[in-house]
Design an enzyme around this catalytic site. Structure first.
Site, PDB file in Angstrom:
ATOM      1  N   HIS A 214     -14.438  35.426  41.859  1.00 15.93           N
ATOM      2  CA  HIS A 214     -15.544  35.615  42.795  1.00 15.93           C
ATOM      3  C   HIS A 214     -16.732  34.719  42.465  1.00 15.93           C
ATOM      4  O   HIS A 214     -17.797  34.837  43.067  1.00 15.93           O
ATOM      5  CB  HIS A 214     -15.966  37.096  42.756  1.00 15.93           C
ATOM      6  CG  HIS A 214     -16.782  37.545  43.906  1.00 15.93           C
ATOM      7  ND1 HIS A 214     -18.064  38.054  43.758  1.00 15.93           N
ATOM      8  CD2 HIS A 214     -16.524  37.577  45.231  1.00 15.93           C
ATOM      9  CE1 HIS A 214     -18.553  38.391  44.933  1.00 15.93           C
ATOM     10  NE2 HIS A 214     -17.647  38.112  45.846  1.00 15.93           N
ATOM     11  N   LYS A 216     -19.283  31.538  42.179  1.00 17.51           N
ATOM     12  CA  LYS A 216     -19.748  30.433  43.015  1.00 17.51           C
ATOM     13  C   LYS A 216     -20.535  29.486  42.115  1.00 17.51           C
ATOM     14  O   LYS A 216     -21.691  29.749  41.781  1.00 17.51           O
ATOM     15  CB  LYS A 216     -20.646  30.910  44.156  1.00 17.51           C
ATOM     16  CG  LYS A 216     -19.941  31.805  45.178  1.00 17.51           C
ATOM     17  CD  LYS A 216     -20.115  33.255  44.869  1.00 17.51           C
ATOM     18  CE  LYS A 216     -19.493  34.121  45.960  1.00 17.51           C
ATOM     19  NZ  LYS A 216     -19.350  35.519  45.539  1.00 17.51           N
ATOM     20  N   ASP A 221     -22.848  16.188  37.309  1.00 20.39           N
ATOM     21  CA  ASP A 221     -23.176  15.319  36.183  1.00 20.39           C
ATOM     22  C   ASP A 221     -23.619  16.090  34.942  1.00 20.39           C
ATOM     23  O   ASP A 221     -24.272  15.525  34.057  1.00 20.39           O
ATOM     24  CB  ASP A 221     -24.253  14.297  36.573  1.00 20.39           C
ATOM     25  CG  ASP A 221     -23.736  13.264  37.564  1.00 20.39           C
ATOM     26  OD1 ASP A 221     -22.503  13.125  37.676  1.00 20.39           O
ATOM     27  OD2 ASP A 221     -24.551  12.618  38.236  1.00 20.39           O
ATOM     28  N   HIS A 389     -26.445  40.209  51.618  1.00 19.55           N
ATOM     29  CA  HIS A 389     -25.357  39.860  50.693  1.00 19.55           C
ATOM     30  C   HIS A 389     -25.903  39.427  49.332  1.00 19.55           C
ATOM     31  O   HIS A 389     -25.159  39.030  48.447  1.00 19.55           O
ATOM     32  CB  HIS A 389     -24.510  38.738  51.312  1.00 19.55           C
ATOM     33  CG  HIS A 389     -23.203  38.498  50.637  1.00 19.55           C
ATOM     34  ND1 HIS A 389     -22.956  37.388  49.864  1.00 19.55           N
ATOM     35  CD2 HIS A 389     -22.060  39.227  50.599  1.00 19.55           C
ATOM     36  CE1 HIS A 389     -21.711  37.422  49.408  1.00 19.55           C
ATOM     37  NE2 HIS A 389     -21.150  38.525  49.823  1.00 19.55           N
ATOM     38  N   LYS A 391     -27.380  39.357  45.574  1.00 20.85           N
ATOM     39  CA  LYS A 391     -27.128  40.090  44.325  1.00 20.85           C
ATOM     40  C   LYS A 391     -28.290  39.769  43.370  1.00 20.85           C
ATOM     41  O   LYS A 391     -28.403  38.651  42.876  1.00 20.85           O
ATOM     42  CB  LYS A 391     -25.814  39.670  43.678  1.00 20.85           C
ATOM     43  CG  LYS A 391     -24.578  39.786  44.604  1.00 20.85           C
ATOM     44  CD  LYS A 391     -24.242  38.462  45.209  1.00 20.85           C
ATOM     45  CE  LYS A 391     -22.861  38.408  45.845  1.00 20.85           C
ATOM     46  NZ  LYS A 391     -22.494  39.420  46.757  1.00 20.85           N
ATOM     47  N   ASP A 396     -38.605  45.336  34.979  1.00 18.93           N
ATOM     48  CA  ASP A 396     -39.956  45.174  34.443  1.00 18.93           C
ATOM     49  C   ASP A 396     -40.530  43.817  34.859  1.00 18.93           C
ATOM     50  O   ASP A 396     -40.288  43.366  35.979  1.00 18.93           O
ATOM     51  CB  ASP A 396     -39.944  45.373  32.929  1.00 18.93           C
ATOM     52  CG  ASP A 396     -39.510  46.791  32.539  1.00 18.93           C
ATOM     53  OD1 ASP A 396     -39.616  47.681  33.388  1.00 18.93           O
ATOM     54  OD2 ASP A 396     -39.069  46.987  31.391  1.00 18.93           O
TER      55      ASP A 396
END
Length: 471
Positions: A214, A216, A221, A389, A391, A396
Site C-alpha cells: 500500500h 506510495k 536521484d 482519504h 492519513k 501535541d
C-alpha cells in the site's frame, strides 16, 4: 456407492474445516481476528473455506523481505555523527528507540518537507521533479492506473528513460489489477524496469492476495522523495462524481529522501532479487531545517506490528492533543483504548472521517466504534465536500505522523505501509493548520443526533463490526 462417496466427502470436508479452525487457533492470532474466522467457517463453511484460502492464511512468519536485506540497506542511512542540530526531545526518545529496534528506522536530520492537499498540485510537483531527474527515478504505488493521469506520468517517464535516466517502477498487483498489462509492457519496451509486487497467480494466488503493498513512494536521484496517501489515478486529481478527493501528500528533500530510498530498494530487492546500493543512490544530503524524522516501513512479516505499537505508544503519552485524519477507522483494542483514555484524561482528541466513504461495508463497521468514542469525549468530525482519504496524526505541538497507513486492521496487520514520524514544532503547526482548514468543511457530530440514528442502522453496524478485522 453414491451414499458412501457422499459420507466420505462430508467426513473429509468436516475434517478440513476442523483442521483449519485448529490452525487458526494455534496460530495465536489476536482473538478479535480468530473469532470472526471461526464464525464464518462454522456458519457458512463453503463460503468460509473459500474466503479463508483467499484472505485468511497467515504469512507473518514468512520472510518476504529478509531481515538481513533490510538491515544491510538501512545501514546506509545510519549517520555516524550528528552535530550542530537539535536532538530528539527526551519525551520522544523511547518512541524513536521503538522504531529503530522494530524497523531499523534511523533518525534522519534536516529534511525540507512540502505539503500538498490536492492531487493537482501534487502531480505538478511530481512532474517537475521528474523533469529535473538526471540519474534515476524510483516509483512505487498501490494503484497505477492507465487513465489520463497515469498516461501523463508514463509519457514523462518514457521521455526520461530515452535520455538515459534509470527508471524503476513497482506497482501492487491487486491494487492495479484493472490496469491493462499492455500499459506496463509499453514502458518495459522503452527500457523502464517495471515489476508487480507479490505477483498474484494460481496456485500462489491464495497465499498472497491478502498481503498487499500500500506504499506510495517516489525517489528522484536519491535527493528528493514523495510520500503520502495519493495514488496515480484521475480521481486523485479530479475527484469523484459525488465530491472532491481530499488527500495529503508530501515532498521530502534531504536525508528523509534516503529513508524512502531504503524502503523502495528493500521492496525492489524482495521483488527482483537485485540488490542496488552505492553513492549514486545515497548522495550526501544537505540539511535544510532543524527537523528530525524517521521513515518507518512496516509489513505483515515478523513479530512486531510496529506502526500500531508506535501510534498507540505516542497517543498514550499525549499531553495536549491527538488529532487524526483517516478514511477508515477500524482500530485494534489497544488503539481504541488509548484514544478513549486520552479523551477521558482531558486530552483534546479529534477524529476526522469522511461523511461518505467509498465502501459502505467499511463505513458501517467503522461507525460501530463511535458510540464509545463519543461517550469518552472524543470529538468526531465528518468531512462533507467529498471523500477524505488523508492519513494524518498530530500529537501535541511536536510530533506528526504522515504517510500511507490508515487507522485500520488492514494497514496495521496485512499491508506493507510506510509512514514518517516527524519531530518538529514548525511542521506540527503546519499540520495543525491543515486540520483546522479541513475542520471548516466538517460537520461536528453531536451526541443527540448520533444516538438517535435508526435501530436498524445500529444493528447493521454491530454486525459488520464482528468482521472488521477481516475488512
Amino acid at each position: 456407492m453414491q451414499q458412501i462417496l457422499t459420507y466420505f466427502f462430508l467426513v473429509v470436508y468436516s475434517v478440513t474445516i476442523l483442521g483449519i479452525i485448529l490452525v487458526i487457533i494455534t496460530d495465536n492470532r489476536n482473538p478479535l481476528k480468530t473469532l470472526p474466522w471461526i464464525i464464518v467457517l462454522v456458519l457458512a463453511p463453503v463460503v468460509g473455506l473459500v474466503f479463508y484460502f483467499f484472505f485468511g492464511q497467515n504469512l507473518s512468519k514468512q520472510r518476504i523481505i529478509s531481515r538481513r536485506t533490510r538491515k544491510r540497506i538501512t545501514m546506509q542511512l545510519e549517520e555516524s555523527e550528528h552535530t550542530g542540530g537539535p536532538e530528539i526531545p527526551p519525551r520522544y526518545r523511547p518512541l524513536a528507540s521503538l522504531l529503530l529496534k522494530t524497523l531499523h528506522s534511523a533518525p534522519l536530520y534536516g529534511s525540507r518537507i512540502e505539503v500538498y492537499t490536492d492531487g493537482q498540485s501534487k502531480m505538478e510537483a511530481l512532474m517537475a521533479e521528474i523533469g529535473r531527474a538526471r540519474h534515476h527515478i524510483h516509483i512505487q504505488y498501490y494503484i497505477f492506473s492507465d487513465d489520463e493521469t497515469g498516461c501523463r506520468l508514463r509519457d514523462a517517464l518514457v521521455a526520461k528513460a530515452r535520455e538515459g535516466v534509470e527508471v524503476r517502477i513497482l506497482y501492487d498487483d491487486v491494487g492495479s489489477n484493472s490496469t491493462k498489462k499492455a500499459f506496463f509492457n509499453g514502458m518495459r519496451s522503452e527500457g523502464i524496469e517495471v515489476y508487480a509486487f507479490l505477483h498474484v497467480k494460481f496456485p500462489l494466488f491464495t497465499s498472497k492476495v491478502n498481503y498487499r503493498n500500500h506504499r506510495k513512494i517516489v525517489v528522484i536521484d536519491g535527493r528528493t522523495g514523495f510520500i503520502g496517501g495519493m495514488n496515480i489515478a484521475d480521481r486523485y486529481v479530479r475527484g469523484t462524481k459525488w465530491g472532491i478527493w481530499r488527500d495529503t501528500h508530501f515532498r521530502i528533500e534531504g536525508s528523509g529522501a534516503a529513508g524512502l530510498q531504503a524502503s523502495f530498494l528493500s521492496d525492489w530487492s524482495a521483488t527482483t532479487k537485485e540488490h542496488i546500493s552505492g553513492a549514486a543512490y545515497y548522495p550526501p544530503a544537505e540539511r535544510f531545517t532543524d527537523n528530525i524524522l524517521q521513515i518507518a516501513p512496516s509489513g505483515p512479516f515478523g513479530k512486531w506490528r510496529a506502526l500500531l505499537q508506535a501510534d498507540s505508544y505516542a497517543i498514550a503519552r499525549a499531553r495536549q492533543r491527538v488529532w487524526i485524519q483517516t478514511p477508515y477507522y477500524l482500530p485494534s483494542d489497544v488503539l481504541n483504548t488509548a484514544l478513549q483514555e486520552a479523551a477521558l484524561a482531558g486530552i483534546d482528541v479529534l477524529l476526522m472521517l469522511p461523511a461518505r466513504s467509498d465502501s459502505k461495508i467499511v463505513d458501517l463497521a467503522s461507525h460501530s466504534y463511535l458510540d464509545d468514542m463519543m461517550k469518552a469525549g472524543v470529538k468526531i468530525a465528518f468531512y462533507t465536500p467529498g471523500f477524505l482519504h488523508s492519513k494524518l496524526l498530530v500529537i501535541d505541538d511536536m510530533l506528526s505522523v504522515i504517510g500511507s497507513a490508515n487507522m485500520d486492521f488492514r494497514s496495521f496487520e496485512h499491508n506493507f505501509e510506510v509512514n514518517a514520524f516527524v519531530y518538529d514544532r514548525e511542521f506540527a503547526a503546519r499540520m495543525a493548520a491543515v486540520f483546522e482548514e479541513d475542520l471548516t468543511h466538517c460537520h461536528i457530530l453531536t451526541a443527540a443526533e448520533w444516538f438517535k440514528r435508526p435501530r436498524g442502522r445500529r444493528v447493521a453496524e454491530s454486525f459488520m463490526r464482528v468482521f472488521s478485522p477481516l475488512l
